[in-house]
Design a protein around this motif. Structure first.
Motif, PDB file in Angstrom:
ATOM      1  N   VAL A  86       0.935  -1.057  -0.058  1.00  0.00           N
ATOM      2  CA  VAL A  86      -0.101  -0.111   0.028  1.00  0.00           C
ATOM      3  C   VAL A  86       0.978   1.173  -0.089  1.00  0.00           C
ATOM      4  O   VAL A  86       1.781   1.488   0.735  1.00  0.00           O
ATOM      5  CB  VAL A  86      -0.843  -0.092   1.282  1.00  0.00           C
ATOM      6  N   ASP A 112      -5.377   0.056   2.800  1.00  0.00           N
ATOM      7  CA  ASP A 112      -5.762  -0.739   1.666  1.00  0.00           C
ATOM      8  C   ASP A 112      -7.241  -0.006   1.212  1.00  0.00           C
ATOM      9  O   ASP A 112      -7.470   0.311   0.185  1.00  0.00           O
ATOM     10  CB  ASP A 112      -5.815  -2.022   1.563  1.00  0.00           C
ATOM     11  N   GLN A 113      -8.030   0.155   2.200  1.00  0.00           N
ATOM     12  CA  GLN A 113      -9.290   0.863   1.968  1.00  0.00           C
ATOM     13  C   GLN A 113      -9.187   2.256   1.871  1.00  0.00           C
ATOM     14  O   GLN A 113      -9.914   2.540   0.755  1.00  0.00           O
ATOM     15  CB  GLN A 113     -10.059   0.595   3.326  1.00  0.00           C
ATOM     16  N   GLN A 115      -6.648   3.675   0.772  1.00  0.00           N
ATOM     17  CA  GLN A 115      -6.041   3.809  -0.953  1.00  0.00           C
ATOM     18  C   GLN A 115      -7.004   3.452  -1.878  1.00  0.00           C
ATOM     19  O   GLN A 115      -7.169   4.184  -2.874  1.00  0.00           O
ATOM     20  CB  GLN A 115      -4.963   2.726  -1.182  1.00  0.00           C
ATOM     21  N   LEU A 116      -7.888   2.656  -1.577  1.00  0.00           N
ATOM     22  CA  LEU A 116      -9.180   2.462  -2.680  1.00  0.00           C
ATOM     23  C   LEU A 116      -9.919   3.583  -2.829  1.00  0.00           C
ATOM     24  O   LEU A 116     -10.300   4.030  -3.858  1.00  0.00           O
ATOM     25  CB  LEU A 116      -9.939   1.202  -2.340  1.00  0.00           C
ATOM     26  N   MET A 119      -8.484   6.229  -4.875  1.00  0.00           N
ATOM     27  CA  MET A 119      -8.236   5.982  -5.994  1.00  0.00           C
ATOM     28  C   MET A 119      -9.789   6.092  -6.808  1.00  0.00           C
ATOM     29  O   MET A 119      -9.869   6.747  -8.052  1.00  0.00           O
ATOM     30  CB  MET A 119      -7.804   4.570  -6.313  1.00  0.00           C
ATOM     31  N   LEU A 120     -10.785   6.020  -6.143  1.00  0.00           N
ATOM     32  CA  LEU A 120     -12.091   6.116  -6.658  1.00  0.00           C
ATOM     33  C   LEU A 120     -12.418   7.597  -6.878  1.00  0.00           C
ATOM     34  O   LEU A 120     -13.042   7.783  -7.814  1.00  0.00           O
ATOM     35  CB  LEU A 120     -13.251   5.444  -5.738  1.00  0.00           C
ATOM     36  N   SER A 139      -9.811   8.285   6.730  1.00  0.00           N
ATOM     37  CA  SER A 139     -10.144   7.945   5.458  1.00  0.00           C
ATOM     38  C   SER A 139     -10.531   9.333   4.950  1.00  0.00           C
ATOM     39  O   SER A 139     -10.407   9.518   3.638  1.00  0.00           O
ATOM     40  CB  SER A 139     -11.510   7.269   5.413  1.00  0.00           C
ATOM     41  N   VAL A 273     -17.225  -5.275  -2.243  1.00  0.00           N
ATOM     42  CA  VAL A 273     -15.881  -5.541  -2.206  1.00  0.00           C
ATOM     43  C   VAL A 273     -15.433  -6.062  -0.926  1.00  0.00           C
ATOM     44  O   VAL A 273     -15.672  -5.427   0.036  1.00  0.00           O
ATOM     45  CB  VAL A 273     -15.248  -4.444  -2.870  1.00  0.00           C
ATOM     46  N   ILE A 275     -12.969  -6.213   1.054  1.00  0.00           N
ATOM     47  CA  ILE A 275     -11.917  -5.249   1.637  1.00  0.00           C
ATOM     48  C   ILE A 275     -12.074  -4.710   2.688  1.00  0.00           C
ATOM     49  O   ILE A 275     -13.262  -4.197   3.127  1.00  0.00           O
ATOM     50  CB  ILE A 275     -11.370  -4.240   0.490  1.00  0.00           C
TER      51      ILE A 275
END
Length: 285
Positions: A86, A112-113, A115-116, A119-120, A139, A273, A275
């Motif tokens: 990550v 990792d959450q 980062q997702l 990215m979204l 977050s 998902v 995750i």
């Protein structure tokens, strides 16, 4: 308290496995051909071995209609590997490590959450975002860092103490000008935003707050998010409890109900998902 809970859960799981075992015996004896029985035994051993070992490399759906697809099982070793891959900014790592020593640190999303989510926001080209449930800001900081300089994040949180930590890190990261903090009940803030004429003006929303309020948050956010925008809801797998028929506390039931409602909701496209503790990504149609 924890020991008693563990014992009761183990007993419940033992009972559930016994029921499954008896059911499988009946299925086995109902099969007519030796070939079918051989295949059944092979699959049964495979799924039993995978579910009983914490280090199992993969799992297989018991429903043969899925073609015995092997799906990766996230072991502690593999999850450490994921975290090592990550790209976590230093300021987020600093916040994560400070939060780890605080009460309720398990509420913080995983790297990792985050980062997702970032990215979204970038893929969507989002400029106006909402977060419900800030806690100490991990977050929301990840989202704010992904926003352009003209971007805006409305961050709703009812706990003043954790919000002070979040605001400190917004300042340290140089993104405080992007974040509008709303201290209080998120539902009230969202209703006020709708009355203020902000309907369909937001690109992205993330929900990580009181689970029994998920459906109300979702309905309000559907009014605020534009067509094509995203609503992401956290904790939809609820530590696996949603799939356990023996667990029926109020929060688990409400999450199950929410998941079912979203599954049937034609106003959004969805993807659940696995995750973190499970996130459902919803795109408004």
């Amino acid at each position: 308290m924890a020991t008693g809970f563990a014992i009761s859960r183990c007993s419940a799981l033992a009972y559930q496995r016994a029921v499954v075992y008896l059911s499988r015996r009946q299925q086995f004896h109902a099969l007519s051909s030796l070939t079918a029985k051989s295949r059944f035994l092979k699959l049964n051993n495979l799924t039993r071995n995978c579910s009983s070992s914490s280090n199992a490399p993969f799992i297989v759906a018991e429903d043969e209609k899925y073609g015995n697809k092997q799906v990766i099982s996230i072991t502690p070793r593999l999850y450490d590997y994921i975290l090592a891959n990550v790209r976590e900014p230093q300021i987020l790592r600093q916040l994560r490590e400070e939060t780890a020593n605080m009460r309720g640190s398990q509420m913080q999303v995983s790297p990792d959450q985050a980062q997702l989510l970032a990215m979204l926001v970038q893929i969507l080209g989002a400029e106006r975002c909402i977060e419900i449930g800030v806690y100490t800001g991990y977050s929301s900081l990840a989202i704010a860092l992904a926003l352009p300089e003209s971007g805006c994040l409305v961050a709703c949180e009812r706990d003043a103490r954790s919000l002070e930590v979040a605001k400190k890190y917004y300042e340290l990261a140089g993104v405080s000008q992007k974040v509008i903090v709303k201290h209080g009940l998120a539902a009230d803030a969202l209703k006020s935003m709708i009355l203020n004429g902000e309907a369909c003006s937001y690109d992205f929303a993330f929900v990580d707050a009181e689970k029994r309020m998920n459906q109300e948050y979702f309905e309000l956010l559907l009014q605020l998010v534009r067509v094509g925008g995203l609503i992401v809801v956290d904790n939809v797998l609820w530590h696996g409890k949603v799939a356990d028929p023996l667990v029926n506390d109020a929060k688990t039931v409400s999450i199950r109900n929410f998941n079912r409602n979203v599954m049937e909701d034609k106003r959004v496209s969805i993807s659940m998902v696995p995750i973190g503790d499970g996130m459902t990504i919803c795109q408004k149609r």
